[in-house]
Design a protein around this motif. Structure first.
Motif, PDB file in Angstrom:
ATOM      1  N   GLY A 101       0.827  -1.195   0.000  1.00 16.38           N
ATOM      2  CA  GLY A 101       0.000   0.000   0.000  1.00 16.38           C
ATOM      3  C   GLY A 101       0.858   1.239   0.000  1.00 16.38           C
ATOM      4  N   PRO A 102       0.258   2.428  -0.106  1.00 17.62           N
ATOM      5  CA  PRO A 102       1.019   3.671  -0.114  1.00 17.62           C
ATOM      6  C   PRO A 102       1.845   3.805   1.165  1.00 17.62           C
ATOM      7  CG  PRO A 102      -1.276   4.054  -0.702  1.00 17.62           C
ATOM      8  CD  PRO A 102      -1.188   2.655  -0.207  1.00 17.62           C
ATOM      9  N   ALA A 103       3.102   4.219   1.017  1.00 14.18           N
ATOM     10  CA  ALA A 103       3.987   4.354   2.177  1.00 14.18           C
ATOM     11  C   ALA A 103       3.665   5.637   2.932  1.00 14.18           C
ATOM     12  CB  ALA A 103       5.445   4.370   1.717  1.00 14.18           C
ATOM     13  N   ARG A 104       3.142   5.489   4.146  1.00 15.23           N
ATOM     14  CA  ARG A 104       2.830   6.644   4.978  1.00 15.23           C
ATOM     15  C   ARG A 104       3.398   6.478   6.383  1.00 15.23           C
ATOM     16  NH1 ARG A 104      -1.631   9.689   3.205  1.00 15.23           N
ATOM     17  NH2 ARG A 104      -2.323  10.060   5.330  1.00 15.23           N
ATOM     18  N   THR A 105       4.326   5.561   6.530  1.00 16.36           N
ATOM     19  CA  THR A 105       4.932   5.332   7.831  1.00 16.36           C
ATOM     20  C   THR A 105       6.321   5.966   7.875  1.00 16.36           C
ATOM     21  OG1 THR A 105       5.443   3.680   9.503  1.00 16.36           O
ATOM     22  CG2 THR A 105       6.034   3.143   7.235  1.00 16.36           C
ATOM     23  N   GLN A 106       6.974   5.877   9.030  1.00 17.21           N
ATOM     24  CA  GLN A 106       8.312   6.409   9.179  1.00 17.21           C
ATOM     25  C   GLN A 106       9.337   5.292   9.102  1.00 17.21           C
ATOM     26  OE1 GLN A 106       8.701   8.716  12.762  1.00 17.21           O
ATOM     27  NE2 GLN A 106       6.772   9.770  12.443  1.00 17.21           N
ATOM     28  N   VAL A 107      10.454   5.582   8.489  1.00 16.90           N
ATOM     29  CA  VAL A 107      11.597   4.688   8.520  1.00 16.90           C
ATOM     30  C   VAL A 107      12.450   5.105   9.712  1.00 16.90           C
ATOM     31  CG1 VAL A 107      13.631   3.877   7.281  1.00 16.90           C
ATOM     32  CG2 VAL A 107      11.545   4.455   6.028  1.00 16.90           C
ATOM     33  N   ALA A 108      12.796   4.147  10.564  1.00 18.41           N
ATOM     34  CA  ALA A 108      13.542   4.471  11.772  1.00 18.41           C
ATOM     35  C   ALA A 108      15.002   4.790  11.450  1.00 18.41           C
ATOM     36  CB  ALA A 108      13.478   3.308  12.755  1.00 18.41           C
ATOM     37  N   PRO A 109      15.602   5.701  12.205  1.00 14.54           N
ATOM     38  CA  PRO A 109      17.045   5.914  12.075  1.00 14.54           C
ATOM     39  C   PRO A 109      17.820   4.713  12.605  1.00 14.54           C
ATOM     40  CG  PRO A 109      15.955   7.765  13.206  1.00 14.54           C
ATOM     41  CD  PRO A 109      14.982   6.635  13.148  1.00 14.54           C
ATOM     42  N   ASP A 409       1.759  18.045  -0.054  1.00 15.60           N
ATOM     43  CA  ASP A 409       3.051  17.402  -0.246  1.00 15.60           C
ATOM     44  C   ASP A 409       3.935  18.298  -1.112  1.00 15.60           C
ATOM     45  OD1 ASP A 409       1.845  15.360   1.087  1.00 15.60           O
ATOM     46  OD2 ASP A 409       2.140  13.858  -0.471  1.00 15.60           O
ATOM     47  N   LEU A 410       5.156  18.523  -0.672  1.00 16.56           N
ATOM     48  CA  LEU A 410       6.084  19.314  -1.481  1.00 16.56           C
ATOM     49  C   LEU A 410       7.506  18.875  -1.180  1.00 16.56           C
ATOM     50  CD1 LEU A 410       7.508  21.590   0.555  1.00 16.56           C
ATOM     51  CD2 LEU A 410       5.327  22.726   0.268  1.00 16.56           C
ATOM     52  N   LEU A 411       8.432  19.344  -1.993  1.00 15.15           N
ATOM     53  CA  LEU A 411       9.841  19.000  -1.857  1.00 15.15           C
ATOM     54  C   LEU A 411      10.646  20.288  -1.810  1.00 15.15           C
ATOM     55  CD1 LEU A 411      12.306  17.086  -1.979  1.00 15.15           C
ATOM     56  CD2 LEU A 411      12.082  17.113  -4.478  1.00 15.15           C
ATOM     57  N   ALA A 412      11.455  20.451  -0.750  1.00 12.24           N
ATOM     58  CA  ALA A 412      12.347  21.606  -0.608  1.00 12.24           C
ATOM     59  C   ALA A 412      13.775  21.130  -0.811  1.00 12.24           C
ATOM     60  CB  ALA A 412      12.172  22.241   0.769  1.00 12.24           C
ATOM     61  N   MET A 413      14.531  21.840  -1.636  1.00  2.00           N
ATOM     62  CA  MET A 413      15.807  21.337  -2.138  1.00  2.00           C
ATOM     63  C   MET A 413      17.015  21.734  -1.297  1.00  2.00           C
ATOM     64  SD  MET A 413      14.581  19.730  -4.721  1.00  2.00           S
ATOM     65  CE  MET A 413      16.045  19.250  -5.615  1.00  2.00           C
ATOM     66  N   LYS A 425       4.963  15.858   4.167  1.00  2.00           N
ATOM     67  CA  LYS A 425       3.925  14.857   3.960  1.00  2.00           C
ATOM     68  C   LYS A 425       3.157  14.681   5.261  1.00  2.00           C
ATOM     69  CE  LYS A 425       2.957  10.371   1.983  1.00  2.00           C
ATOM     70  NZ  LYS A 425       3.335   9.440   0.933  1.00  2.00           N
ATOM     71  N   ASP A 426       1.828  14.689   5.172  1.00  3.12           N
ATOM     72  CA  ASP A 426       0.960  14.453   6.334  1.00  3.12           C
ATOM     73  C   ASP A 426       1.270  15.401   7.484  1.00  3.12           C
ATOM     74  OD1 ASP A 426      -0.174  12.314   4.930  1.00  3.12           O
ATOM     75  OD2 ASP A 426       1.286  10.895   5.737  1.00  3.12           O
ATOM     76  N   TYR A 454      14.136   8.611  -1.086  1.00  4.20           N
ATOM     77  CA  TYR A 454      13.117   9.145  -0.185  1.00  4.20           C
ATOM     78  C   TYR A 454      11.750   9.204  -0.862  1.00  4.20           C
ATOM     79  CZ  TYR A 454      15.997  10.518   3.827  1.00  4.20           C
ATOM     80  OH  TYR A 454      16.793  10.504   4.961  1.00  4.20           O
ATOM     81  N   ARG A 455      11.730   9.545  -2.134  1.00  7.61           N
ATOM     82  CA  ARG A 455      10.444   9.546  -2.841  1.00  7.61           C
ATOM     83  C   ARG A 455       9.841   8.147  -2.827  1.00  7.61           C
ATOM     84  NH1 ARG A 455      13.121  12.567  -7.789  1.00  7.61           N
ATOM     85  NH2 ARG A 455      13.017  14.731  -7.098  1.00  7.61           N
ATOM     86  N   SER A 456      10.687   7.147  -3.009  1.00 10.89           N
ATOM     87  CA  SER A 456      10.201   5.763  -3.006  1.00 10.89           C
ATOM     88  C   SER A 456       9.775   5.322  -1.607  1.00 10.89           C
ATOM     89  CB  SER A 456      11.296   4.839  -3.550  1.00 10.89           C
ATOM     90  OG  SER A 456      10.936   3.490  -3.400  1.00 10.89           O
ATOM     91  N   LEU A 457      10.622   5.560  -0.612  1.00 12.89           N
ATOM     92  CA  LEU A 457      10.328   5.114   0.748  1.00 12.89           C
ATOM     93  C   LEU A 457       9.037   5.723   1.281  1.00 12.89           C
ATOM     94  CD1 LEU A 457      13.798   5.174   2.563  1.00 12.89           C
ATOM     95  CD2 LEU A 457      12.557   3.189   1.689  1.00 12.89           C
ATOM     96  N   PHE A 458       8.816   6.993   0.928  1.00 14.49           N
ATOM     97  CA  PHE A 458       7.674   7.711   1.483  1.00 14.49           C
ATOM     98  C   PHE A 458       6.557   7.917   0.464  1.00 14.49           C
ATOM     99  CE2 PHE A 458      11.364   8.832   4.050  1.00 14.49           C
ATOM    100  CZ  PHE A 458      10.898   8.520   5.318  1.00 14.49           C
ATOM    101  N   ASP A 459       6.672   7.225  -0.673  1.00 17.38           N
ATOM    102  CA  ASP A 459       5.641   7.298  -1.708  1.00 17.38           C
ATOM    103  C   ASP A 459       5.237   8.752  -1.932  1.00 17.38           C
ATOM    104  OD1 ASP A 459       3.889   6.175  -3.589  1.00 17.38           O
ATOM    105  OD2 ASP A 459       2.229   6.243  -2.168  1.00 17.38           O
ATOM    106  N   HIS A 460       6.230   9.563  -2.250  1.00 16.41           N
ATOM    107  CA  HIS A 460       6.059  11.013  -2.238  1.00 16.41           C
ATOM    108  C   HIS A 460       6.007  11.566  -3.653  1.00 16.41           C
ATOM    109  CE1 HIS A 460       7.240  15.290  -1.450  1.00 16.41           C
ATOM    110  NE2 HIS A 460       6.494  15.082  -0.377  1.00 16.41           N
TER     111      HIS A 460
END
Length: 797
Positions: A101-109, A409-413, A425-426, A454-460
């Motif tokens: 499903g769409p990735a909306r969780t956090q990846v742990a450090p 949702d947006l991306l800051a460079m 996101k969220d 990051y786009r892949s991990l967070f489905d962004h």
């Protein structure tokens, strides 16, 4: 006849969002539910953890309370959503298979080795005795090994290692702390360490690879060590010849080396450690902590030339612990690279890049999926403050303040130096790990790789791209191209406004709050007028700002060359005072200028040739350092002159008088250093020590900054001040400004979780971009108010 009341049953589904994957969350819920006698299941999916539970209402309520109160150590719950569940439930509570499903969780450090695993590592009766990859749900690799969501063994670089029967039993045993620990392994089934010779004679062939590596370090060798998120280069920090050789071969002239020690007792031999610093050193983040080098013993000067601080960390992995356990003194553990390159993560690349530096590599066969540098923190004003945000911190999100809940949702460079990027996101800001300086081609490649990750991990999928206004920043160029490719809006943000917004956002300043005064002191930023800014007082909110005061601009003779050669800034500042020329008699009073082409610099400044004026605080620090003979001809790394100047000032603790700077008011308030330079000149003539002069400079600058804030507040009626910019990594400057503003009655906001330097820019850009888009949407809908601002909005392109 009476009957006992029967408590009604119900079935609910809980959606738990936050950092809840890869941290032992499912087994914790499993144990709680079984203890309460509840039916149902718990599973991972693309949005976090899903709990489906049936039973008595009071028991379900108890489960919820326990989840919120007793979550695993590495977990962070952001929200729990509840709804009725009508499906069938297993009667015996279970851990179910993960679903996509769409990735909306956090990846742990990544998390440092926990105490329980460290104890196993040292216990000869344990089957993981001296096993370099021991871990459990409370510690070990996370971001560095993950390749996709949901976080399961199959989506990490542990997937090639099939569990043995013993590890499988632990993985399936709910009473074991390795229950569903995705990186679980042992000597029978997991990764293995090995010692590899980089084409040198005398390579040991058999035995414990870590012990052999330790023996090589003890004899003076430099060893490449494969860590969590990249290779380190390690040598004996107490061996001056080894440290000097590492500097020469790594081509790192003066930048301080990081150190690793077995325990706090070893560190205390060299440094003072307060309670906050001890907490940081021993935390699961295990960052490098900058400490005052005031212990009873000294390391070679070459470890941190000219500085009064040392950067220490404790072992972060079992392999590192086994290595440093062999030593009574610290090891240098600097990034495994040639100077200014990103740390090596690939084994083949390690041989290509590091074979000319290290004699051997202590390596292993678990791949590093994602490069993650060591984080760096410094305790200032009694609080830990991140200077480089990477291992242990990223990609843990920062919740945006009230008003940003519906941010698109947006991306800051980010910027060009100390680059990061940030996803929104969220209602959360997902700040990337430290990337480095994008002027380096390999770093730029890694930046683009991590963007895709990051786009892949967070489905962004960003609805807009936010960039710095500087036309030549590589991050901005990538962002502009991305916006064009996607057909997405492009939002350009002024550099120092982003600094202020990052500080406001980190401190939870609501979207609709009144403007605060942002004081931003840094090296360089592209100003609205096309000039270089760097010593700015901006009355700002998320939507706009007004420049109220600045350091008086001075020419940067030679442009970028002035950043590398501080004598150029000294001469430009002296010329700006007036009456100083390029004659030998004049320059003779300033040894840093002897033999320099001052007549040429005069012509460059007079003809406005490659000599942009700059209100830069960083260049003011460079000029004062050069006046005292510190890095006058050349800086070996960014900020070296300022760091050495701070070390000088710290050596004069009894000096309480600061040099006066002139505060002049016109359209903008200018802080003019002219009287300070005259005072420095007189002190040099009188033979006052460099330490005292350096401290007087720091104190005078801090006093002037506080005075300007007080004057502005009297006219503009604000109560909150936000401090940002890389110059506020200077402990003496920061604490004196902070204390002065607090004593004046201001509420002072500062950085802690995001860097004050350009590593925090992307967070500020993200907040500004989100506010801008929401105001645009509200205006389109005929609404206003929550996103209203007294200033013009950030520009859209």
């Amino acid at each position: 006849m009476s009957f006992a009341a029967v408590e009604p049953s119900q079935a609910l589904e809980f959606r738990v969002r936050g950092r809840v994957q890869g941290v032992g969350f499912r087994p914790t819920v499993w144990r709680m539910a079984r203890e309460l006698g509840l039916a149902g299941e718990v599973l991972n999916d693309g949005e976090g953890v899903l709990v489906r539970v049936g039973g008595a209402q009071s028991r379900i309520a108890a489960l919820l309370r326990r989840i919120e109160r007793d979550a695993p150590p590495l977990a962070r719950i952001d929200s729990i959503e509840r709804r009725r569940y009508s499906g069938r439930l297993p009667q015996e509570f279970r851990i179910a298979e993960s679903i996509g499903g769409p990735a909306r969780t956090q990846v742990a450090p990544d998390a440092a080795l926990c105490g329980a695993c460290a104890a196993e590592l040292r216990d000869p009766d344990e089957r993981r005795y001296r096993y370099p990859f021991t871990n459990c749900t409370h510690c070990g690799p996370r971001l560095s090994i993950v390749t996709a969501i949901p976080y399961d063994r199959a989506t990490t670089t542990m997937s090639p290692f099939a569990l043995c029967a013993a590890c499988e039993a632990e993985y399936r045993n709910p009473n074991d702390r390795r229950f569903h620990a995705e990186a679980v392994a042992c000597p029978s089934c997991g990764p293995n360490a090995s010692l590899v010779a980089f084409g040198r004679a005398g390579a040991p062939r058999d035995g414990d690879a870590v012990k052999l590596a330790a023996g090589l370090i003890a004899r003076g060798d430099i060893i490449a060590v494969k860590g969590l998120g990249g290779y380190h280069l390690a040598c004996d920090a107490a061996n001056p010849e080894a440290v000097a050789r590492l500097r020469r071969l790594k081509r790192r002239d003066a930048k301080p080396f990081a150190l690793m020690a077995r325990d706090l007792d070893v560190i205390r031999r060299y440094c003072a450690i307060d309670a906050v610093e001890e907490r940081e050193l021993t935390s699961v983040k295990a960052p490098i902590v900058l400490l005052r080098a005031t212990g009873p013993e000294r390391l070679p000067e070459a470890v941190a030339p000219g500085l009064d601080t040392l950067g220490f960390m404790l072992p972060t992995t079992p392999l590192h612990l086994l290595l440093v356990d062999q030593f009574e003194h610290p090891l240098v553990t600097t990034s495994g690279n040639i100077s200014d390159e990103p740390a090596v993560v690939d084994d083949t690349e390690a041989y290509r890049q590091l074979a000319e530096i290290a004699s051997f590599a202590l390596t292993h066969d678990r791949a590093i999926a994602n490069r993650v540098d060591d984080s760096v923190v410094r305790v200032m004003g009694g609080r830990s403050r991140v200077l480089r945000r990477a291992r242990g911190y990223a990609p843990a999100p920062l919740r945006l303040p009230s008003g940003f809940e519906n941010a698109p949702d947006l991306l800051a460079m980010g910027g060009e130096l100390k680059a990061t990027f940030c996803l929104v996101k969220d209602g959360q800001a997902i700040l990337s790990q430290h990337q480095g300086d994008l002027e380096n081609a390999a770093t730029l490649d890694d930046y683009e790789k991590n963007l895709a990750l990051y786009r892949s991990l967070f489905d962004h999928a960003p609805s807009a791209i936010v960039v710095d206004r500087h036309p030549e920043y590589l991050s901005s160029k990538i962002g502009r191209a991305e916006a064009e490719r996607r057909g997405a809006p492009l939002i350009e943000v002024q550099h120092h406004h982003a600094h202020v917004a990052a500080c406001l956002a980190e401190n939870g300043r609501p979207l609709d709050a009144s403007p605060a005064l942002g004081i931003v002191l840094d090296g360089l930023g592209f100003g609205d007028d096309g000039a270089i800014w760097g010593g700015e007082f901006l009355l700002a909110d998320y939507l706009g700002y007004q420049r109220l005061a600045r350091l008086k601009p001075v020419a940067m003779a030679g442009g970028a060359q002035a950043v590398r050669e501080p004598w150029r800034n000294l001469y430009a500042h002296l010329k700006a005072v007036g009456g100083f020329d390029a004659t030998p008699s004049a320059s003779g009073d300033w040894s840093a200028l002897n033999g320099k082409p001052l007549a040429t610099i005069d012509r460059m400044i007079e003809q406005d040739f490659n000599s942009p004026v700059a209100s830069s605080c960083g260049r003011l620090f460079d000029a004062v350092a050069a006046a005292l003979g510190v890095c006058a001809d050349r800086q070996a790394y960014e900020g070296e002159a300022a760091a050495r100047l701070e070390a000088l000032a710290a050596a004069a603790p009894n000096e309480t008088r600061g040099y006066a700077l002139r505060i002049s008011e016109s359209e903008l308030i200018d802080i003019d250093a002219a009287p300070m330079w005259r005072a420095i000149f007189e002190d040099l003539r009188q033979g006052v020590s460099a330490q005292t002069i350096a401290r007087r400079f720091h104190l005078g600058l801090a006093q002037s900054i506080t005075e300007v804030a007080i004057r502005l507040a009297a006219a503009r009626r604000f109560e909150t001040v936000a401090l940002s910019g890389g110059c506020f990594q200077n402990r003496l400057l920061f604490e004196n400004v902070y204390d002065g503003l607090c004593e004046a009655g201001f509420t002072v906001l500062t950085h802690a979780d995001a860097p004050a330097n350009d590593g925090g820019l992307s967070l500020g850009q993200a907040a500004i971009g989100a506010a801008h888009l929401m105001r645009t949407d509200m205006t389109r809908d005929g609404k206003d108010g929550a996103c209203a601002s007294a200033f013009p909005a950030a520009s859209s392109a």
